[in-house]
Design an enzyme around this catalytic site. Structure first.
Site, PDB file in Angstrom:
ATOM      1  N   ASP A  67       0.821  -1.218   0.000  1.00 12.55           N
ATOM      2  CA  ASP A  67       0.000   0.000   0.000  1.00 12.55           C
ATOM      3  C   ASP A  67       0.852   1.264   0.000  1.00 12.55           C
ATOM      4  O   ASP A  67       2.063   1.216   0.231  1.00 12.55           O
ATOM      5  CB  ASP A  67      -0.955  -0.014   1.216  1.00 12.55           C
ATOM      6  CG  ASP A  67      -0.282  -0.483   2.509  1.00 12.55           C
ATOM      7  OD1 ASP A  67       0.958  -0.434   2.589  1.00 12.55           O
ATOM      8  OD2 ASP A  67      -0.999  -0.899   3.438  1.00 12.55           O
ATOM      9  N   HIS A 138      -6.957  -5.070   9.867  1.00 15.92           N
ATOM     10  CA  HIS A 138      -6.760  -4.949   8.420  1.00 15.92           C
ATOM     11  C   HIS A 138      -5.450  -5.581   7.977  1.00 15.92           C
ATOM     12  O   HIS A 138      -4.506  -5.692   8.748  1.00 15.92           O
ATOM     13  CB  HIS A 138      -6.864  -3.493   7.942  1.00 15.92           C
ATOM     14  CG  HIS A 138      -5.754  -2.588   8.378  1.00 15.92           C
ATOM     15  ND1 HIS A 138      -5.948  -1.248   8.620  1.00 15.92           N
ATOM     16  CD2 HIS A 138      -4.429  -2.811   8.596  1.00 15.92           C
ATOM     17  CE1 HIS A 138      -4.789  -0.695   8.965  1.00 15.92           C
ATOM     18  NE2 HIS A 138      -3.862  -1.615   8.959  1.00 15.92           N
TER      19      HIS A 138
HETATM   20  C1  GLP Z   1      -0.248  -0.030   8.513  1.00 17.31           C
HETATM   21  C2  GLP Z   1       0.006  -0.742   7.199  1.00 17.31           C
HETATM   22  C3  GLP Z   1      -0.286  -2.214   7.335  1.00 17.31           C
HETATM   23  C4  GLP Z   1       0.414  -2.763   8.557  1.00 17.31           C
HETATM   24  C5  GLP Z   1      -0.095  -2.091   9.788  1.00 17.31           C
HETATM   25  C6  GLP Z   1       0.479  -2.675  11.081  1.00 17.31           C
HETATM   26  O1  GLP Z   1      -1.594   0.209   8.719  1.00 17.31           O
HETATM   27  N1  GLP Z   1      -0.757  -0.230   6.114  1.00 17.31           N
HETATM   28  O2  GLP Z   1       0.149  -2.881   6.172  1.00 17.31           O
HETATM   29  O3  GLP Z   1       0.190  -4.125   8.651  1.00 17.31           O
HETATM   30  O4  GLP Z   1       0.264  -0.734   9.643  1.00 17.31           O
HETATM   31  O5  GLP Z   1       1.269  -1.752  11.736  1.00 17.31           O
HETATM   32  P1  GLP Z   1       2.217  -2.051  12.966  1.00 17.31           P
HETATM   33  O6  GLP Z   1       3.229  -3.047  12.506  1.00 17.31           O
HETATM   34  O7  GLP Z   1       2.859  -0.729  13.245  1.00 17.31           O
HETATM   35  O8  GLP Z   1       1.370  -2.554  14.055  1.00 17.31           O
END
Ligand code: GLP
Length: 262
Positions: A67, A138
């Site tokens: 993304d 998500h």
């Molecule tokens: C963002 C990204 C996701 C990722 C998520 C998790 O929202 N778009 O692809 O999985 O962060 O983040 P973290 O690893 O900081 O918990």
């Protein structure tokens, strides 16, 4: 689906990095699906170390990120392109022309999404897709109610995601872009193999729902239950609310495919 429980976040990241390295060595032309977020930072640090110390070779790899924010230019430190350059691409021998992220600055966002999806297909699809799990469950930016067969498209970010990503934007969720281009759930499910990583007590509830709850578009990570080859690597803290841990641990301790990771 397999669930591998590691003692702490460092051990979980190391196992994920070793698994990625194994796949790259098995197929140097692999198409990697890459993720951003704080969980992935230590994985990329370890891959850089493996490149420097163990000659892990990225020269023939291609990559597609899940993304990118809409309206943030690639040179802006908040963009996912910037994140990837700084944390991985600059430090390994991947050819930058073989690294792909959606163009969130495109004047034709619909066309850009179709182009991205087609480029993935033209490259033969994603071999190994790395995934984090957002606080609302998500994957990519596939927010609640994303169609489970969706393809790359623009999504409006959910309030929980604005909250989760605010620390990257000076702590104020009003500064977080409202929209992003994301691979669809269907795009992710079409990959050959998925590797999801989640660590920390704040992920425990969503990991239990993702792995053991019903499949629902309200929590798009649950769609990974449909994937024929998906591995979840979690630490003890993120595994705290799982019910089937005894069985998951037994598989990891006994199945021959995990021997080299034990
Ligand atoms: C963002 C990204 C996701 C990722 C998520 C998790 O929202 N778009 O692809 O999985 O962060 O983040 P973290 O690893 O900081 O918990």
């Amino acid at each position: 689906m397999e669930v591998i429980i590691q003692p702490d976040a460092n051990a979980a990241a190391l196992l994920a990095a070793r698994l990625i390295a194994h796949e790259i060595r098995a197929n140097p032309h692999i198409v990697l699906g890459l993720a951003t977020g704080s969980t992935m930072e230590s994985v990329y640090r370890l891959l850089v170390k493996m490149h420097r110390e163990d000659k892990l070779d990225f020269s023939l790899c291609r990559s597609f990120n899940l993304d990118e924010y809409v309206g943030i230019p690639p040179e802006d430190s908040h963009s996912y392109r910037y994140y990837m350059n700084e944390r991985l691409f600059k430090h390994v021998n991947i050819d930058e022309r073989n690294t792909h992220l959606p163009n969130g600055m495109s004047h034709d966002l619909v066309g850009e999404c179709a182009r991205y999806e087609n480029t993935i297909k033209r490259c033969g699809g994603i071999g190994l897709q790395l995934l984090g799990v957002g606080s609302d469950g998500h994957i990519g930016f596939n927010e609640p109610l994303s169609a489970l067969r969706s393809q790359t498209r623009v999504k409006a970010l959910a309030p929980a995601t604005l909250e989760q990503n605010a620390p990257y934007f000076g702590g104020d969720k009003a500064n977080v872009p409202r929209r992003a281009i994301t691979m669809g759930v269907g795009t992710i499910l079409a990959s050959h193999r998925c590797l999801a990583l989640a660590t920390g007590a704040h992920k425990a509830e969503i990991i239990a729902k993702t792995v053991e709850g019903p499949i629902t578009s309200m929590i798009t990570a649950t769609a990974l239950q449909l994937h024929p080859h998906c591995t979840f690597v979690v630490d003890e803290a993120a595994a705290a609310e799982l019910k089937g841990t005894e069985y998951y641990r037994w598989i990891f301790a006994n199945e021959p495919e995990w021997a080299e990771y034990r």
